[in-house]
Write a protein that holds these residues in place. Structure first.
Motif, PDB file in Angstrom:
ATOM      1  N   SER A 122       0.816  -1.220   0.000  1.00 24.10           N
ATOM      2  CA  SER A 122       0.000   0.000   0.000  1.00 24.10           C
ATOM      3  C   SER A 122       0.846   1.265   0.000  1.00 24.10           C
ATOM      4  CB  SER A 122      -0.938   0.006   1.211  1.00 24.10           C
ATOM      5  OG  SER A 122      -0.205  -0.081   2.417  1.00 24.10           O
ATOM      6  N   ASP A 123       2.130   1.138   0.323  1.00 24.88           N
ATOM      7  CA  ASP A 123       3.026   2.298   0.282  1.00 24.88           C
ATOM      8  C   ASP A 123       3.463   2.630  -1.145  1.00 24.88           C
ATOM      9  OD1 ASP A 123       2.950   2.678   3.016  1.00 24.88           O
ATOM     10  OD2 ASP A 123       4.695   1.411   3.397  1.00 24.88           O
ATOM     11  N   TYR A 124       3.154   1.746  -2.097  1.00 24.39           N
ATOM     12  CA  TYR A 124       3.632   1.939  -3.467  1.00 24.39           C
ATOM     13  C   TYR A 124       2.530   1.909  -4.523  1.00 24.39           C
ATOM     14  CZ  TYR A 124       7.884   0.448  -1.011  1.00 24.39           C
ATOM     15  OH  TYR A 124       8.911   0.323  -0.122  1.00 24.39           O
ATOM     16  N   PHE A 125       1.430   1.232  -4.246  1.00 20.94           N
ATOM     17  CA  PHE A 125       0.428   0.999  -5.284  1.00 20.94           C
ATOM     18  C   PHE A 125      -0.946   1.514  -4.874  1.00 20.94           C
ATOM     19  CE2 PHE A 125       3.663  -2.323  -5.725  1.00 20.94           C
ATOM     20  CZ  PHE A 125       4.043  -2.124  -7.051  1.00 20.94           C
ATOM     21  N   SER A 126      -1.756   1.845  -5.863  1.00 11.21           N
ATOM     22  CA  SER A 126      -3.086   2.391  -5.640  1.00 11.21           C
ATOM     23  C   SER A 126      -4.040   1.315  -5.122  1.00 11.21           C
ATOM     24  CB  SER A 126      -3.640   2.957  -6.950  1.00 11.21           C
ATOM     25  OG  SER A 126      -3.937   1.894  -7.857  1.00 11.21           O
ATOM     26  N   PRO A 127      -5.152   1.724  -4.519  1.00 12.40           N
ATOM     27  CA  PRO A 127      -6.161   0.749  -4.085  1.00 12.40           C
ATOM     28  C   PRO A 127      -6.675  -0.124  -5.216  1.00 12.40           C
ATOM     29  CG  PRO A 127      -6.548   2.853  -3.031  1.00 12.40           C
ATOM     30  CD  PRO A 127      -5.480   3.085  -4.055  1.00 12.40           C
ATOM     31  N   ASP A 128      -6.784   0.427  -6.421  1.00 10.17           N
ATOM     32  CA  ASP A 128      -7.271  -0.368  -7.548  1.00 10.17           C
ATOM     33  C   ASP A 128      -6.303  -1.504  -7.877  1.00 10.17           C
ATOM     34  OD1 ASP A 128      -9.527   1.130  -7.832  1.00 10.17           O
ATOM     35  OD2 ASP A 128      -8.765   2.377  -9.469  1.00 10.17           O
ATOM     36  N   LEU A 132      -4.184  -2.891  -5.815  1.00 11.26           N
ATOM     37  CA  LEU A 132      -4.228  -3.846  -4.713  1.00 11.26           C
ATOM     38  C   LEU A 132      -5.490  -4.699  -4.753  1.00 11.26           C
ATOM     39  CD1 LEU A 132      -2.855  -1.670  -1.767  1.00 11.26           C
ATOM     40  CD2 LEU A 132      -1.622  -3.220  -3.286  1.00 11.26           C
ATOM     41  N   ASN A 133      -6.605  -4.113  -5.158  1.00 13.58           N
ATOM     42  CA  ASN A 133      -7.837  -4.894  -5.292  1.00 13.58           C
ATOM     43  C   ASN A 133      -7.695  -5.956  -6.373  1.00 13.58           C
ATOM     44  OD1 ASN A 133      -9.264  -3.606  -3.256  1.00 13.58           O
ATOM     45  ND2 ASN A 133     -10.122  -2.054  -4.638  1.00 13.58           N
TER      46      ASN A 133
END
Length: 360
Positions: free
Chosen positions: A316-322, A324-325
């Motif tokens: 989560s420190d590098y990538f967007s919520p989308d 990660l989903n």
């Protein structure tokens, strides 16, 4: 029967995959000489019969398979290659040679490559994250590795020399010390014994993942662990997760996602500890095996490539919520498949990576 058998012992993270790919692809020309590589991937499965009790029953079958191949061949050289030999007791291998490869021991040479302590810490840390180990920080890994003596080399390699004498060679995995600054070139020079060969195809080495790519792999493994808690202790499941991590890492290297992130670096706060911890081992290795002090020199240099910043392993420190989903959805599907058929998943991935049946 072949004239000479070269056993390539690894270590891990010293170009073994590139060497094996070159052997499988026959990406070499040795004028007037022939070479046999009796597998279409590697001999990790054979090596594991010497270390894993649950695979002891496979030992005779796997060693006999190799013996039949080398006995039926008139090649000048044959190669057995597996980085898992790093974990093998040389006395156990010697017993297997005496038992299953009659008449071969005097035709055998063995070679291993050793990576300097600092870069070995980094590469092993990254590898363990890739394969699903529950590691929180690099600092934690440095402490654990020190306690378990994972990178204390001198005693281990001395044992190989004690059993096999001058038939065992140790090479420093240091770019400036390798023939043509390349592991594949250096290995073939060792096999042939001179420079009378040509590597005919460029073999892409495994490039290291960035810290953000490792964080994404760690996120995937979290999903796998959460949905398969009842199988975490099963060896077959751990191997399947490792295979998933390997193939995911390969695809990540060819994808832009996370490639612009930082490489993993040693924390500046631990440099003095690492130098002090491994100084005696580096000196002992240099004294026993090498001209000059390559391992000690490399250990002294580790302070030149460090970071003061904390390198997070949280995706989560590098990538967007989308992003990660998407990873979550994919990982849940993968977890269900792996839980249902871990052995089949591992075998399918191994064969896919090898392009054919593999000696896994």
């Amino acid at each position: 029967m072949i004239n000479e058998l070269v056993i390539h012992l690894g270590d891990t993270k010293t170009g073994s995959t590139s060497i094996q790919k070159a052997l499988v692809a026959k990406a070499y020309d040795i004028p007037g000489k022939t070479l046999l590589y009796p597998t279409m991937n590697n001999h990790v499965g054979l090596a594991k019969t010497l270390t894993l009790q649950r695979r002891f029953e496979e030992r005779e079958k796997r060693f006999t398979r190799v013996y039949k191949a080398v006995k039926a061949s008139d090649a000048d050289f044959a190669v057995v290659s597996a980085e898992h030999f790093q974990f093998v007791d040389p006395r156990v291998l010697n017993e297997a040679i005496e038992s299953y490869w009659p008449g071969l021991r005097d035709r055998i040479r063995l070679v291993a490559y050793v990576r300097p302590h600092g870069s070995k810490i980094l590469s092993t840390f990254a590898e363990r994250v890739k394969l699903g180990s529950d590691i929180e920080t690099l600092e934690d890994f440095i402490d654990m590795a020190s306690e378990k003596r994972l990178f204390d080399y001198a005693e281990r390699f001395a044992a190989w020399r004690e059993v096999f004498g001058a038939r065992f060679t140790l090479r420093p995995f240091i770019r400036d010390r390798l023939y043509k600054r390349d592991a594949v070139q250096d290995f073939f020079r060792y096999v042939v014994g001179n420079e009378g060969f040509e590597i005919t195809e460029e073999i892409a080495a495994n490039s290291s993942l960035t810290i953000s790519q490792l964080a994404l792999l760690r996120e995937m493994h979290r999903y796998l662990a959460e949905r398969t808690q009842n199988q975490e202790g099963l060896p077959q499941f751990r191997e399947a997760r490792g295979s998933v991590g390997r193939v995911m890492a390969e695809y990540m290297r060819d994808n832009a996602l996370g490639q612009d992130g930082e490489k993993v670096r040693l924390p500046a706060s631990r440099v003095d500890f690492i130098k002090e911890r491994y100084a005696a081992d580096a000196e002992a290795l240099d004294t026993a095996f090498f001209d000059g002090f390559p391992m000690s020199d490399e250990l002294e240099k580790i302070g030149k490539s460090t970071t003061e910043a904390v390198q997070s392993l949280e995706a989560s420190d590098y990538f967007s919520p989308d992003v990660l989903n998407c990873i979550g959805i994919f990982s849940n599907v993968l977890a269900d498949l792996t839980a249902q058929s871990p052995g089949q998943i591992k075998t399918a991935i191994t064969r896919s990576r090898a392009g054919t049946d593999a000696d896994a």
